[in-house]
Design a protein around this motif. Structure first.
Motif: not given
Length: 402
Positions: A245, A283, A332
């Motif tokens: 990320k 990110e 996630t």
């Protein structure tokens, strides 16, 4: 008769009457006092000794529900105030026992405190005592009830959490079988199947870890642990997801002393915190891990620039299976057990974990653990018995040199 003699005799008679009157009054008072003693409620022979040995709160009431006797526990629980039973449900039970003579066992949730601000769960046993009295035995079951409720909730939550990925895997397997002639569909559903199987494996692993954390006595089985190594290992395990990320994962500071505990459990706890910070951060952001020491306390902070946590959710964030956003957790890969494991591990090590967070400004988790004293933190590599012997020897030396 001589008037003087008559007056003298009258005086003597008056004095005698006065003395007799006083004596009669004193006798009457004594008899009345003795009568009160006789009429006072008396416990059956040996009852007081038996009640004292039970280790329970007890109350003895008379025919009009006045408190004849109660031990300190009954007052401490707030069941009795002065000579009065506080809670009307208890009086309803005593009236029923007085009417039919049948012993009653019942569990009640009763208000506690001067204003009834809290509650407690008590198991009551109400029984006749002799011909005149009713005995109420009270056992505080608040903690037992709470533990049982937590256990039942845990079982229910585990069943629900396991059902979701298992059901998804079963459905995806059937879909793949039906789409055998469509390679593109097979590939797409296979990826989802792989994701659900990973989620199931992570959930089962977290359940195992939570059980292991709760079952291990860190105080007796622990050893000196270098938190610098623990943090380095936890950070290293989170490097790949952070790089995926483009999250900058930085560590700053160093701890001068070790802590007493379990290396693997502490690594797991800090890995969960760092992994959460990476997972819930967007990110191209930064996650920082700071280490500091002050007044014999090791402090580790994990700070992210993620979505943050609303104030109403912060108190519950360490509960098992609690998720602020269940849909986002599924995306996630969160199981809802990570922070519960962290809480258990840190508490078992005599420390504390705190949270600061604001929506849109990220979160900071702060862990504080007691450090070992200087000179007692170099026992790594020794067996538990050797470490204890070395510690006791050093303690004796310190005492001898004082």
């Amino acid at each position: 008769m001589d008037p003087l003699l008559t007056a003298a005799l009258a005086g003597v008679v008056g004095l005698a009457v006065g003395v007799l009157g006083m004596h009669a009054f004193r006798v009457s008072e004594k008899q009345r006092a003795m009568g009160i003693d006789v009429d006072e409620p008396t416990m059956p022979e040996g009852a007081t000794e038996v009640l004292a040995s039970l280790g329970l709160a007890y109350i003895v009431v008379d025919t009009v529900d006045g408190v004849v006797r109660a031990n300190p526990a009954a007052y401490a629980f707030g069941l009795v105030r002065g000579h009065t039973v506080v809670h009307s449900p208890i009086l309803e039970l005593t009236a029923k026992v007085r009417a039919d003579g049948v012993i009653i066992d019942q569990q009640l949730e009763l208000p506690r405190g001067l204003q009834g601000e809290t509650s407690m769960v008590v198991h009551l046993r109400v029984a006749p005592l002799g011909d005149e009295y009713i005995l109420v035995l009270a056992d505080d079951r608040t903690e037992v009830s709470r533990t049982e409720a937590v256990r039942n909730d845990f079982v229910a939550n585990v069943s629900h959490e396991l059902k979701t990925p298992v059901g998804a895997i079963s459905l995806l397997a059937e879909t793949i079988e039906d789409a055998a002639d469509d390679p593109e569909a097979v590939s797409r559903f296979s990826q989802r199947l792989h994701k659900e199987s990973n989620r199931l494996a992570a959930l089962v692993q977290d359940i195992i870890e939570l059980s292991r954390v709760q079952g291990k006595n860190v105080v007796h089985a622990g050893r000196p642990v270098d938190l610098n190594h623990v943090i380095a290992e936890a950070v290293d395990r989170s490097r790949l997801p952070a790089e995926a990320k483009n999250i900058d994962l930085k560590v700053g500071g160093r701890l001068p002393r070790r802590v007493h505990g379990d290396h693997d459990q502490l690594t797991m706890a800090f890995r969960n915190l760092i992994d959460n910070a990476v997972r819930y951060s967007p990110e191209n952001t930064r996650v920082g891990v700071g280490l500091s020491s002050r007044d014999g306390i090791a402090q580790v902070t994990i700070t992210d620039q993620g979505i943050g946590i609303a104030p109403e959710n912060q108190e519950r964030i360490f509960e098992r299976f609690y998720r602020v956003d269940a849909a986002r957790s599924r995306q996630t890969g969160g199981t809802g057990l990570g922070l519960s494991i962290v809480k258990h591990v840190i508490t078992n090590h005599g420390g504390e974990v705190a949270l600061w967070s604001q929506p849109g400004r990220g979160s900071t988790f702060t862990v504080r653990l007691p450090e070992l004293e200087e000179g007692l933190d170099d026992l790594t590599g020794l067996s538990s018995a050797e470490g204890l012997t070395r510690t006791l020897t050093r303690t004796d030396d310190i005492g001898g040199n004082a």
